[in-house]
Design a protein around this motif. Structure first.
Motif, PDB file in Angstrom:
ATOM      1  N   HIS A  98     107.343 -27.361  33.069  1.00 28.84           N
ATOM      2  CA  HIS A  98     108.190 -26.445  32.015  1.00 28.84           C
ATOM      3  C   HIS A  98     108.342 -25.038  32.502  1.00 28.84           C
ATOM      4  O   HIS A  98     109.621 -24.765  32.362  1.00 28.84           O
ATOM      5  N   PRO A  99     107.446 -24.342  32.871  1.00 29.51           N
ATOM      6  CA  PRO A  99     107.963 -23.079  33.254  1.00 29.51           C
ATOM      7  C   PRO A  99     108.760 -22.984  34.430  1.00 29.51           C
ATOM      8  O   PRO A  99     109.797 -22.039  34.367  1.00 29.51           O
ATOM      9  N   ALA A 100     108.599 -23.888  35.282  1.00 28.87           N
ATOM     10  CA  ALA A 100     109.680 -23.827  36.481  1.00 28.87           C
ATOM     11  C   ALA A 100     111.027 -24.209  35.924  1.00 28.87           C
ATOM     12  O   ALA A 100     112.042 -23.565  36.104  1.00 28.87           O
ATOM     13  N   ARG A 103     115.410 -22.678  20.965  1.00 30.20           N
ATOM     14  CA  ARG A 103     116.122 -22.056  21.944  1.00 30.20           C
ATOM     15  C   ARG A 103     117.668 -22.211  22.040  1.00 30.20           C
ATOM     16  O   ARG A 103     118.341 -21.734  22.991  1.00 30.20           O
ATOM     17  N   ASP A 128     116.970 -20.141  32.774  1.00 32.19           N
ATOM     18  CA  ASP A 128     117.338 -18.690  32.471  1.00 32.19           C
ATOM     19  C   ASP A 128     118.405 -18.129  33.446  1.00 32.19           C
ATOM     20  O   ASP A 128     119.324 -17.355  33.297  1.00 32.19           O
ATOM     21  N   GLU A 167     102.820 -30.885  32.308  1.00 27.63           N
ATOM     22  CA  GLU A 167     103.956 -30.273  31.676  1.00 27.63           C
ATOM     23  C   GLU A 167     103.728 -28.862  31.925  1.00 27.63           C
ATOM     24  O   GLU A 167     104.665 -27.856  31.948  1.00 27.63           O
ATOM     25  N   ALA A 168     102.476 -28.283  32.150  1.00 23.61           N
ATOM     26  CA  ALA A 168     102.041 -26.814  32.305  1.00 23.61           C
ATOM     27  C   ALA A 168     102.730 -26.234  33.683  1.00 23.61           C
ATOM     28  O   ALA A 168     102.953 -25.355  34.130  1.00 23.61           O
ATOM     29  N   GLY A 222     112.083 -23.768  33.074  1.00 24.48           N
ATOM     30  CA  GLY A 222     112.490 -22.574  32.011  1.00 24.48           C
ATOM     31  C   GLY A 222     113.255 -21.503  33.210  1.00 24.48           C
ATOM     32  O   GLY A 222     114.011 -20.922  32.781  1.00 24.48           O
ATOM     33  N   LYS A 223     112.704 -21.202  34.180  1.00 24.77           N
ATOM     34  CA  LYS A 223     112.946 -20.186  35.254  1.00 24.77           C
ATOM     35  C   LYS A 223     114.713 -20.633  35.542  1.00 24.77           C
ATOM     36  O   LYS A 223     115.130 -19.738  35.658  1.00 24.77           O
TER      37      LYS A 223
END
Length: 199
Positions: free
Chosen positions: A89-91, A124, A97, A85-86, A93-94
């Motif tokens: 999830h950030p990918a 969110r 956005d 998930e680390a 999220g980008k």
């Protein structure tokens, strides 16, 4: 810059969330599909393949992530799942956005997030719509899926927030237990309600 009203769309397995997401699209509402983005990131030539292969050797190939191999490593292993998930999830999220930037002028967008309650994404979004159907209808739909067993279905349900709790926490509940026309009417009613809220 104006920001669209964000409706979080969620629902347990077999509740008809994908069908409802498509109805929002057909009504002209942009939909961000978190699952579809994960599939792209993990598919052939996906951007996350090098990171996933480094963290979980032998789980990727020319066709992207071997979902069965990766699933076997993270299934029931909280630490391994957290590592995955680390990466993911950030990918996602980008990309989310960028989606918001792209649709900044729209009054309403939908975030289609299967695990909205389970993974903490409710903070969110501006409102939440839960897709729901009677339990027997849900079971019938899920067990009709290829490779699905009653045991697998029971395990998925254990991992998901119960439907009754999701309904309680929702701003809107969209029922998919009746006809498609009835569901579409509910989707249109939600859109109209949110348009009035946005005025």
């Amino acid at each position: 810059m104006s920001k669209p009203f964000i409706l979080g769309l969620t629902g347990s397995i077999g509740m008809g969330k994908s069908t409802v997401a498509e109805m929002f699209r057909e009504a002209g509402v942009p939909v961000f599909d978190a699952d579809a983005e994960v599939h792209k990131l993990q598919g052939p030539s996906g951007a996350l393949l090098p990171q996933i292969e480094a963290a979980f050797p032998g789980t990727t190939g020319p066709d992207g992530v071997d979902r069965q191999a990766l699933g076997a490593l993270v299934f029931g292993d909280a630490a391994a799942l957290a590592r995955l998930e680390a990466i993911v999830h950030p990918a996602v999220g980008k990309i989310r956005d960028l989606f918001l930037l792209e649709h900044a002028g729209m009054p309403l967008v939908v975030f289609d997030v299967p695990l909205l309650f389970e993974k903490g994404g409710w903070d969110r979004v501006d409102a939440i719509a839960v897709v729901s159907a009677p339990a027997e209808k849900q079971r019938e739909r899920v067990l009709a899926r290829p490779g699905m067993t009653a045991e697998k279905f029971a395990h998925v349900l254990e991992l998901q927030v119960p439907d009754a709790e999701k309904r309680e926490r929702a701003d809107y509940v969209i029922d998919t237990g009746a006809s498609l026309a009835a569901t579409r009417a509910e989707v249109n009613a939600v859109i109209e309600s949110l348009r009035l809220r946005a005025i």
